[in-house]
Motif scaffolding. Structure first.
Motif, PDB file in Angstrom:
ATOM      1  N   ASP A 145      15.475  11.077 -11.834  1.00 27.30           N
ATOM      2  CA  ASP A 145      14.031  10.809 -11.837  1.00 27.30           C
ATOM      3  C   ASP A 145      13.764   9.312 -11.740  1.00 27.30           C
ATOM      4  O   ASP A 145      12.842   8.867 -11.047  1.00 27.30           O
ATOM      5  N   LYS A 146      14.602   8.534 -12.464  1.00 23.47           N
ATOM      6  CA  LYS A 146      14.411   7.089 -12.413  1.00 23.47           C
ATOM      7  C   LYS A 146      14.691   6.559 -11.003  1.00 23.47           C
ATOM      8  O   LYS A 146      13.978   5.695 -10.482  1.00 23.47           O
ATOM      9  N   GLU A 147      15.729   7.061 -10.365  1.00 23.94           N
ATOM     10  CA  GLU A 147      16.056   6.628  -9.010  1.00 23.94           C
ATOM     11  C   GLU A 147      14.930   6.996  -8.042  1.00 23.94           C
ATOM     12  O   GLU A 147      14.540   6.194  -7.179  1.00 23.94           O
ATOM     13  N   THR A 148      14.397   8.213  -8.222  1.00 19.58           N
ATOM     14  CA  THR A 148      13.284   8.648  -7.358  1.00 19.58           C
ATOM     15  C   THR A 148      12.071   7.745  -7.531  1.00 19.58           C
ATOM     16  O   THR A 148      11.450   7.297  -6.557  1.00 19.58           O
ATOM     17  N   THR A 149      11.747   7.495  -8.790  1.00 15.20           N
ATOM     18  CA  THR A 149      10.580   6.641  -9.073  1.00 15.20           C
ATOM     19  C   THR A 149      10.772   5.238  -8.502  1.00 15.20           C
ATOM     20  O   THR A 149       9.847   4.654  -7.904  1.00 15.20           O
ATOM     21  N   ASP A 150      11.965   4.696  -8.676  1.00 15.80           N
ATOM     22  CA  ASP A 150      12.235   3.343  -8.165  1.00 15.80           C
ATOM     23  C   ASP A 150      12.102   3.298  -6.643  1.00 15.80           C
ATOM     24  O   ASP A 150      11.551   2.333  -6.075  1.00 15.80           O
ATOM     25  N   LEU A 151      12.591   4.329  -5.939  1.00 19.84           N
ATOM     26  CA  LEU A 151      12.494   4.362  -4.476  1.00 19.84           C
ATOM     27  C   LEU A 151      11.044   4.406  -4.015  1.00 19.84           C
ATOM     28  O   LEU A 151      10.627   3.686  -3.084  1.00 19.84           O
ATOM     29  N   VAL A 152      10.268   5.267  -4.663  1.00 18.22           N
ATOM     30  CA  VAL A 152       8.863   5.424  -4.257  1.00 18.22           C
ATOM     31  C   VAL A 152       8.062   4.172  -4.582  1.00 18.22           C
ATOM     32  O   VAL A 152       7.224   3.711  -3.773  1.00 18.22           O
ATOM     33  N   GLU A 153       8.295   3.599  -5.770  1.00 19.47           N
ATOM     34  CA  GLU A 153       7.564   2.396  -6.144  1.00 19.47           C
ATOM     35  C   GLU A 153       7.870   1.241  -5.190  1.00 19.47           C
ATOM     36  O   GLU A 153       6.982   0.459  -4.812  1.00 19.47           O
ATOM     37  N   LEU A 154       9.137   1.131  -4.787  1.00 18.93           N
ATOM     38  CA  LEU A 154       9.503   0.079  -3.840  1.00 18.93           C
ATOM     39  C   LEU A 154       8.844   0.311  -2.484  1.00 18.93           C
ATOM     40  O   LEU A 154       8.364  -0.641  -1.831  1.00 18.93           O
ATOM     41  N   ALA A 155       8.764   1.584  -2.049  1.00 15.88           N
ATOM     42  CA  ALA A 155       8.109   1.902  -0.778  1.00 15.88           C
ATOM     43  C   ALA A 155       6.623   1.582  -0.843  1.00 15.88           C
ATOM     44  O   ALA A 155       6.035   1.085   0.123  1.00 15.88           O
ATOM     45  N   LEU A 156       5.996   1.860  -1.987  1.00 12.94           N
ATOM     46  CA  LEU A 156       4.580   1.518  -2.173  1.00 12.94           C
ATOM     47  C   LEU A 156       4.383   0.011  -2.141  1.00 12.94           C
ATOM     48  O   LEU A 156       3.456  -0.507  -1.510  1.00 12.94           O
ATOM     49  N   LYS A 157       5.268  -0.690  -2.835  1.00  8.16           N
ATOM     50  CA  LYS A 157       5.150  -2.146  -2.908  1.00  8.16           C
ATOM     51  C   LYS A 157       5.290  -2.773  -1.531  1.00  8.16           C
ATOM     52  O   LYS A 157       4.585  -3.745  -1.209  1.00  8.16           O
ATOM     53  N   ASP A 158       6.183  -2.207  -0.716  1.00  7.61           N
ATOM     54  CA  ASP A 158       6.396  -2.752   0.627  1.00  7.61           C
ATOM     55  C   ASP A 158       5.389  -2.223   1.637  1.00  7.61           C
ATOM     56  O   ASP A 158       5.429  -2.577   2.819  1.00  7.61           O
ATOM     57  N   GLY A 159       4.464  -1.379   1.207  1.00  3.11           N
ATOM     58  CA  GLY A 159       3.451  -0.856   2.110  1.00  3.11           C
ATOM     59  C   GLY A 159       3.995   0.138   3.121  1.00  3.11           C
ATOM     60  O   GLY A 159       3.401   0.337   4.176  1.00  3.11           O
ATOM     61  N   LYS A 160       5.101   0.796   2.780  1.00  4.73           N
ATOM     62  CA  LYS A 160       5.674   1.759   3.717  1.00  4.73           C
ATOM     63  C   LYS A 160       5.101   3.157   3.508  1.00  4.73           C
ATOM     64  O   LYS A 160       5.265   4.033   4.360  1.00  4.73           O
ATOM     65  N   ILE A 161       4.425   3.380   2.372  1.00  5.02           N
ATOM     66  CA  ILE A 161       3.655   4.602   2.127  1.00  5.02           C
ATOM     67  C   ILE A 161       2.371   4.197   1.440  1.00  5.02           C
ATOM     68  O   ILE A 161       2.274   3.119   0.837  1.00  5.02           O
ATOM     69  N   THR A 162       1.382   5.041   1.526  1.00 10.79           N
ATOM     70  CA  THR A 162       0.091   4.784   0.883  1.00 10.79           C
ATOM     71  C   THR A 162       0.081   5.415  -0.496  1.00 10.79           C
ATOM     72  O   THR A 162       0.885   6.309  -0.778  1.00 10.79           O
ATOM     73  N   PRO A 163      -0.796   4.979  -1.380  1.00 11.66           N
ATOM     74  CA  PRO A 163      -0.908   5.621  -2.695  1.00 11.66           C
ATOM     75  C   PRO A 163      -1.156   7.111  -2.573  1.00 11.66           C
ATOM     76  O   PRO A 163      -0.698   7.902  -3.412  1.00 11.66           O
ATOM     77  N   ALA A 164      -1.916   7.495  -1.543  1.00 12.61           N
ATOM     78  CA  ALA A 164      -2.200   8.920  -1.358  1.00 12.61           C
ATOM     79  C   ALA A 164      -0.930   9.707  -1.027  1.00 12.61           C
ATOM     80  O   ALA A 164      -0.873  10.925  -1.220  1.00 12.61           O
ATOM     81  N   GLN A 165       0.103   9.045  -0.547  1.00 11.48           N
ATOM     82  CA  GLN A 165       1.356   9.705  -0.179  1.00 11.48           C
ATOM     83  C   GLN A 165       2.375   9.706  -1.318  1.00 11.48           C
ATOM     84  O   GLN A 165       3.491  10.212  -1.152  1.00 11.48           O
ATOM     85  N   LYS A 166       1.992   9.172  -2.458  1.00 13.81           N
ATOM     86  CA  LYS A 166       2.964   9.012  -3.547  1.00 13.81           C
ATOM     87  C   LYS A 166       3.546  10.346  -4.010  1.00 13.81           C
ATOM     88  O   LYS A 166       4.762  10.481  -4.182  1.00 13.81           O
ATOM     89  N   GLU A 167       2.683  11.334  -4.212  1.00 14.98           N
ATOM     90  CA  GLU A 167       3.179  12.627  -4.689  1.00 14.98           C
ATOM     91  C   GLU A 167       4.143  13.245  -3.687  1.00 14.98           C
ATOM     92  O   GLU A 167       5.191  13.781  -4.042  1.00 14.98           O
ATOM     93  N   TRP A 168       3.749  13.185  -2.396  1.00 13.36           N
ATOM     94  CA  TRP A 168       4.628  13.674  -1.341  1.00 13.36           C
ATOM     95  C   TRP A 168       5.947  12.920  -1.319  1.00 13.36           C
ATOM     96  O   TRP A 168       7.024  13.508  -1.202  1.00 13.36           O
ATOM     97  N   ALA A 169       5.854  11.575  -1.470  1.00 14.50           N
ATOM     98  CA  ALA A 169       7.055  10.743  -1.442  1.00 14.50           C
ATOM     99  C   ALA A 169       7.970  11.040  -2.626  1.00 14.50           C
ATOM    100  O   ALA A 169       9.201  11.048  -2.497  1.00 14.50           O
ATOM    101  N   MET A 170       7.383  11.292  -3.816  1.00 13.43           N
ATOM    102  CA  MET A 170       8.184  11.619  -5.001  1.00 13.43           C
ATOM    103  C   MET A 170       8.983  12.897  -4.777  1.00 13.43           C
ATOM    104  O   MET A 170      10.181  12.969  -5.101  1.00 13.43           O
TER     105      MET A 170
END
Length: 337
Positions: free
Chosen positions: A247-272
């Motif tokens: 779970d921590k690895e998943t969260t870290d990957l998604v948060e980094l993608a959000l920070k880099d603008g590679k996904i939108t906040p609306a895509q967070k659940e899908w990305a998780m």
């Protein structure tokens, strides 16, 4: 002179082997077994017969004679070779007599001039059972085979001899020679009484990496080490920890993608969900997506992004349907907030 084949009414002459170098003080009169086989006719000698034989002897006041060649039965001169002082019965060993030998009788036996004993028994005709010992004689023509020899130490069934026979049997059972000394027998018994160290099968010891002479405690320790090695974690704890790390690895990957603008906040659940179920594929997706590709530059810079025109048109239509003017929206905020 009788030859041991004399029969009188109610009297049966039975002869017994006598062999050795000296007369014992105790001799076997009849062997055990229920039915005694004799060259002069079989007869019954059981517990009941033994009881009658002993009782009738005990009723006597005089000792019972042991003569030579049954001279007592012939009426001729019959000097005694010995005197029977007592009778005793053992179901395992038979009927036995305590004997007091005369010097002459003892000498004859010692020199093997007479080697056999012939007891004279009264046999009841109705049941063919021996019921009384009449006398006994030294003779050289035995009628019964299988009697215990009486003219050597082995035939003198006293307590000492019984113990010697027991020691021989015990030595054999212990794997020692028949002539093993008492000390050797005692040493062997003492060794067997010591606590036994149980050693596992050699193949098991090899698999455990234990020595060939490993004790039972050593083997137990090896097995317990396999069951609970250093750093051992229960299965349920391990699975929980594994999930936390995932779970921590998943969260870290998604948060980094959000920070880099590679996904939108609306895509967070899908990305998780994507990162949780297929982390390697999600990493490839993120790697192939350029920074800021999914988010306007203003949001990446920390400012408020410009609202797309399509969103403004839709908002105006909604406000109009609700009867809100531009002033109302400005005064009270957006519809639905």
């Amino acid at each position: 002179m009788g030859d041991g084949n004399v029969k009188l009414p109610g009297v049966l002459i039975i002869r017994n082997t006598l062999n050795g170098t000296g007369p014992p003080g105790r001799i076997q009169i009849l062997p055990p077994g229920g039915k005694v086989k004799s060259a002069h006719g079989d007869f019954v000698f059981d517990d009941k017969a033994a009881q009658e034989l002993v009782e009738k002897f005990n009723q006597r006041k005089n000792d019972l004679v042991i003569d030579y060649e049954h001279q007592t039965l012939t009426g001729a001169e019959a000097p005694a070779a010995g005197w029977i002082k007592a009778l005793s019965y053992d179901p395992v060993q038979g009927l036995w007599a305590d004997v007091d030998w005369t010097p002459r009788g003892a000498e004859y036996v010692k020199n093997k001039e007479y080697r056999y004993l012939s007891p004279v028994l009264r046999v009841r005709k109705s049941d063919n059972r021996a019921i009384e010992l009449h006398s006994a004689a030294l003779t050289n023509d035995p009628a019964i085979d299988g009697m215990v020899p009486i003219a050597n130490k082995a035939g003198n069934k006293n307590k000492e001899d019984d113990m010697n026979e027991f020691l021989k049997k015990l030595a054999k059972a212990l794997g020692l020679a028949d002539d093993a000394t008492e000390d050797a027998v005692l040493e062997k018994c003492t060794a067997l009484m010591k606590p036994v160290t149980v050693v596992a099968h050699k193949d098991v010891l090899t698999l455990l990496g234990a020595a060939d002479d490993a004790s039972l405690d050593d083997v137990k320790g090896k097995i317990m080490a396999l069951k609970n090695p250093a750093g051992f974690v229960k299965a349920e704890d391990y699975e929980a920890l594994k999930k936390q790390l995932a779970d921590k690895e998943t969260t870290d990957l998604v948060e980094l993608a959000l920070k880099d603008g590679k996904i939108t906040p609306a895509q967070k659940e899908w990305a998780m969900e994507y990162a949780r179920t297929a982390p390697e594929s999600f990493k490839q997706f993120v790697a192939m997506t350029a920074k800021g590709a999914a988010v306007p530059a203003g949001e990446l810079a920390g400012g408020k992004p410009e609202k797309p025109a399509a969103e403004d048109d839709m908002e105006l239509q909604v406000n109009k349907a609700l009867g809100l003017s531009a002033e109302d929206v400005k005064k009270y905020g957006k519809a639905g907030k």
